[in-house]
Structure formats: C-alpha cells, structure tokens
Write an enzyme that holds these catalytic residues in place. Structure first.
Site, PDB file in Angstrom:
ATOM      1  N   GLY A 135      75.363  45.664  67.371  1.00 11.27           N
ATOM      2  CA  GLY A 135      76.501  45.328  68.230  1.00 11.27           C
ATOM      3  C   GLY A 135      77.569  44.467  67.565  1.00 11.27           C
ATOM      4  O   GLY A 135      78.770  44.755  67.660  1.00 11.27           O
ATOM      5  N   SER A 184      69.850  41.555  67.168  1.00  7.75           N
ATOM      6  CA  SER A 184      70.748  40.571  67.770  1.00  7.75           C
ATOM      7  C   SER A 184      71.276  39.521  66.790  1.00  7.75           C
ATOM      8  O   SER A 184      71.455  38.354  67.145  1.00  7.75           O
ATOM      9  CB  SER A 184      70.081  39.902  68.976  1.00  7.75           C
ATOM     10  OG  SER A 184      69.749  40.874  69.956  1.00  7.75           O
ATOM     11  N   HIS A 196      64.916  54.161  62.297  1.00 11.36           N
ATOM     12  CA  HIS A 196      65.390  53.148  63.244  1.00 11.36           C
ATOM     13  C   HIS A 196      64.595  53.286  64.549  1.00 11.36           C
ATOM     14  O   HIS A 196      64.255  54.395  64.956  1.00 11.36           O
ATOM     15  CB  HIS A 196      66.887  53.333  63.504  1.00 11.36           C
ATOM     16  CG  HIS A 196      67.466  52.189  64.276  1.00 11.36           C
ATOM     17  ND1 HIS A 196      67.338  52.077  65.636  1.00 11.36           N
ATOM     18  CD2 HIS A 196      68.145  51.082  63.871  1.00 11.36           C
ATOM     19  CE1 HIS A 196      67.923  50.956  66.033  1.00 11.36           C
ATOM     20  NE2 HIS A 196      68.417  50.331  64.979  1.00 11.36           N
ATOM     21  N   GLU A 252      62.795  44.907  62.054  1.00 14.08           N
ATOM     22  CA  GLU A 252      63.526  44.833  63.312  1.00 14.08           C
ATOM     23  C   GLU A 252      62.547  44.842  64.485  1.00 14.08           C
ATOM     24  O   GLU A 252      62.113  45.910  64.929  1.00 14.08           O
ATOM     25  CB  GLU A 252      64.464  46.040  63.451  1.00 14.08           C
ATOM     26  CG  GLU A 252      65.489  46.150  62.359  1.00 14.08           C
ATOM     27  CD  GLU A 252      66.728  46.888  62.833  1.00 14.08           C
ATOM     28  OE1 GLU A 252      67.813  46.283  62.824  1.00 14.08           O
ATOM     29  OE2 GLU A 252      66.607  48.057  63.255  1.00 14.08           O
ATOM     30  N   ASN A 292      75.367  48.636  61.467  1.00 15.94           N
ATOM     31  CA  ASN A 292      74.962  49.933  62.014  1.00 15.94           C
ATOM     32  C   ASN A 292      75.781  50.138  63.290  1.00 15.94           C
ATOM     33  O   ASN A 292      75.520  49.513  64.305  1.00 15.94           O
ATOM     34  CB  ASN A 292      73.449  49.889  62.310  1.00 15.94           C
ATOM     35  CG  ASN A 292      72.978  51.108  63.087  1.00 15.94           C
ATOM     36  OD1 ASN A 292      73.696  52.100  63.203  1.00 15.94           O
ATOM     37  ND2 ASN A 292      71.767  51.023  63.618  1.00 15.94           N
ATOM     38  N   TRP A 293      76.787  51.010  63.184  1.00  7.33           N
ATOM     39  CA  TRP A 293      77.704  51.182  64.320  1.00  7.33           C
ATOM     40  C   TRP A 293      77.089  52.000  65.453  1.00  7.33           C
ATOM     41  O   TRP A 293      77.674  52.115  66.522  1.00  7.33           O
ATOM     42  CB  TRP A 293      79.002  51.854  63.851  1.00  7.33           C
ATOM     43  CG  TRP A 293      79.852  51.017  62.952  1.00  7.33           C
ATOM     44  CD1 TRP A 293      79.587  49.739  62.513  1.00  7.33           C
ATOM     45  CD2 TRP A 293      81.113  51.384  62.374  1.00  7.33           C
ATOM     46  NE1 TRP A 293      80.598  49.306  61.697  1.00  7.33           N
ATOM     47  CE2 TRP A 293      81.557  50.290  61.598  1.00  7.33           C
ATOM     48  CE3 TRP A 293      81.903  52.524  62.437  1.00  7.33           C
ATOM     49  CZ2 TRP A 293      82.754  50.307  60.896  1.00  7.33           C
ATOM     50  CZ3 TRP A 293      83.097  52.545  61.731  1.00  7.33           C
ATOM     51  CH2 TRP A 293      83.512  51.450  60.971  1.00  7.33           C
ATOM     52  N   LYS A 294      75.971  52.641  65.160  1.00  2.02           N
ATOM     53  CA  LYS A 294      75.307  53.507  66.155  1.00  2.02           C
ATOM     54  C   LYS A 294      76.298  54.566  66.660  1.00  2.02           C
ATOM     55  O   LYS A 294      77.170  54.991  65.898  1.00  2.02           O
ATOM     56  CB  LYS A 294      74.703  52.659  67.276  1.00  2.02           C
ATOM     57  CG  LYS A 294      73.811  51.552  66.705  1.00  2.02           C
ATOM     58  CD  LYS A 294      72.936  50.869  67.701  1.00  2.02           C
ATOM     59  CE  LYS A 294      72.100  49.812  66.985  1.00  2.02           C
ATOM     60  NZ  LYS A 294      71.182  49.115  67.850  1.00  2.02           N
ATOM     61  N   GLU A 317      65.422  53.215  67.523  1.00  2.00           N
ATOM     62  CA  GLU A 317      66.032  54.096  68.533  1.00  2.00           C
ATOM     63  C   GLU A 317      65.727  55.560  68.210  1.00  2.00           C
ATOM     64  O   GLU A 317      65.539  56.371  69.108  1.00  2.00           O
ATOM     65  CB  GLU A 317      67.549  53.836  68.605  1.00  2.00           C
ATOM     66  CG  GLU A 317      67.849  52.535  69.341  1.00  2.00           C
ATOM     67  CD  GLU A 317      69.151  51.853  68.927  1.00  2.00           C
ATOM     68  OE1 GLU A 317      69.986  52.487  68.261  1.00  2.00           O
ATOM     69  OE2 GLU A 317      69.296  50.658  69.262  1.00  2.00           O
ATOM     70  N   GLY A 339      69.432  44.768  70.451  1.00  2.00           N
ATOM     71  CA  GLY A 339      70.380  44.982  71.534  1.00  2.00           C
ATOM     72  C   GLY A 339      70.041  44.207  72.800  1.00  2.00           C
ATOM     73  O   GLY A 339      70.599  44.456  73.868  1.00  2.00           O
TER      74      GLY A 339
END
Ligand code: PGA
Length: 247
Positions: free
Chosen positions: A231, A209, A94, A163, A9-11, A96, A169
């Site tokens: 990440g 992570s 997600h 998650e 997931n490149w965000k 976020e 992160g």
C-alpha cells in the site's frame, strides 16, 4: 555487506498513465543510493515503466509469471516474455497468489526454477498465518515453505521476503523484534540447506504494513535487508520516505 533492497509491490493498481506519473514523481526525488530500489507495477504497465526508467537506477520487477516458456496457458505470461522487455525481478509465491490463485509450494518451486533459468531474480515470499502464529508454529511453517521452495535449486541469486500473512494490508506490523527473529531464523535454515557463506549473502526482506513511520525501526534490524512494500508504495512521497529511512 548485503545491500538493502526496497521494493514496491503495486499489486492490481495503476493503469499505464497512473503508473508513468507515479514513476516520474519518484524519479524526481532524491533517493538513498545505498539501497537498491525496485518497483513492481502491474503487467500492462511494465513495458512503459521500463522505458521511462531507462536511465534511472530504479529497477523493475513483475508481480507474477507462469513457469512454462510458452504454450496453451490462456491469460498467463512467461519468464522469457518478461525478460524480453527488460524485467529484472519477479515476485513469486506472494501470499495473495497462494490464497486466491492456488499457488502451492510445488508451483512456487517450479516458478523459482523457471525464473532462474531465464535470468530473472525471484523474490520468494513466505510467512505464517495468524493461526500458525497463535499456535506458536510459525517457524515450522516457514521452514516447511523454505524447504519446499528450494527443492532441487542450487545456490543462486534469490531474494526472500518474510511476510507474515496477518500483517499484509492489515495495518498490523510485526514488531521489529519479531521480524528480525524470523528473518534470522530464515537465514539459519538457508545455511542448513546450503552453506553459511551463501546464507550470509542472501537478501531477506520484511513485508507487511511497512510505511514511512515504521521503516527506520524495521530496516535498522541486523537481519532485515530491505522491505517489500504494498500500500505505501502507491504514493511517491511515502515510498521515497521509506527508501530514505532515517535520513
Ligand atoms: P502491505 O503489503 O505493505 O500493503 O501490507 C505488503 C505486500 O503484500 O507485499
């Protein structure tokens, strides 16, 4: 046997040029063919990345979408538009999105229904907050999210990503035992909602992570069927090492 799915997931990272160069680098590497590999670039890169990966086994997903097919929803993209350019998966719920964009369980449920209706495979994210874990109510929280997410949804091709929010992160990974316990718990809840036979087929990833150094430990747990990597998916070497865990 469930095939593992390792997703990046490149965000909100990588413009088109950067996305293409990362994908080309990834394509040039030898990747474990026993797992499905998926990348989820930002919206503006989706089309170019899909074209670049035409003859590759690497799959492409979107990070978000609206649940309506079309209409006056400024700034949004619909499932039909994603499907139209060849997107196969879509991340839904997600943490976020839940935290910064007010994506509620109700909205998550509508998005799952829309994704399935248009032939996209939803990766449904769920997990507890640090506070919930400290209070020992992580299972209640996850059960609640699951029940609401699946409301009115028949057995379908879905992926789940456990998650824990405190591990995203932050560099703090859940221990492999914690992650395995929670993914096994999620599978039991799915068996309660649907049937055991279905629950045994659902791919349940862990996310939070994940990196090259802990991938093998996490991915070798019996109930964990892959990883949703943030990440560490932005670097081709690192992501390839995660995909090739243990090799
Ligand atoms: P992280 O993100 O790997 O950077 O912790 C995971 C995710 O948000 O899916």
């Amino acid at each position: 046997m469930r095939k593992k799915l390792i997703a990046g997931n490149w965000k909100m990272n990588n413009d088109v040029e950067e996305s293409l160069s990362l994908v080309k680098e990834l394509k040039s590497k030898e990747l474990n063919d026993k797992v499905d590999v998926l990348i989820c670039p930002p919206l503006t890169s989706l089309y170019s990345v899909i074209s670049e990966l035409k003859d590759s086994s690497i799959k492409v997903g979107a990070q978000n979408m609206h649940y309506e097919e079309r209409g006056a929803f400024t700034g949004e993209v619909s499932p039909i538009m994603l499907k139209n350019i060849g997107v196969e998966y879509v991340i839904v719920g997600h943490s976020e999105r839940r935290q910064y964009f007010n994506e509620t369980d109700f909205v998550v449920n509508k998005k799952i229904k829309a994704a399935l209706e248009y032939g996209l495979k939803p990766i449904i994210c769920l997990g507890e907050t640090l506070e919930e874990r400290e209070k020992g109510i992580e299972k209640d929280s996850v059960r609640n999210q699951l029940t609401k997410a699946f409301d009115g949804i028949k057995e379908s091709q879905i992926v789940l990503a456990y998650e824990p929010i405190w591990a995203i992160g932050t560099g703090k990974t859940a221990t492999s035992q914690q992650a395995n316990e929670m993914t096994a718990f999620i599978r039991n809840v799915i068996a309660e909602i649907y049937r055991e036979e279905f629950a045994n087929k659902v791919v349940i990833q862990y996310g939070g992570s994940v990196k090259a150094t802990n991938a093998s430990e996490i991915l070798n747990q019996p109930s964990i069927d892959g990883a949703l990597v943030g990440g560490a998916s932005l670097n081709a070497d690192e992501f390839a090492k995660i995909v090739n865990f243990g090799n």
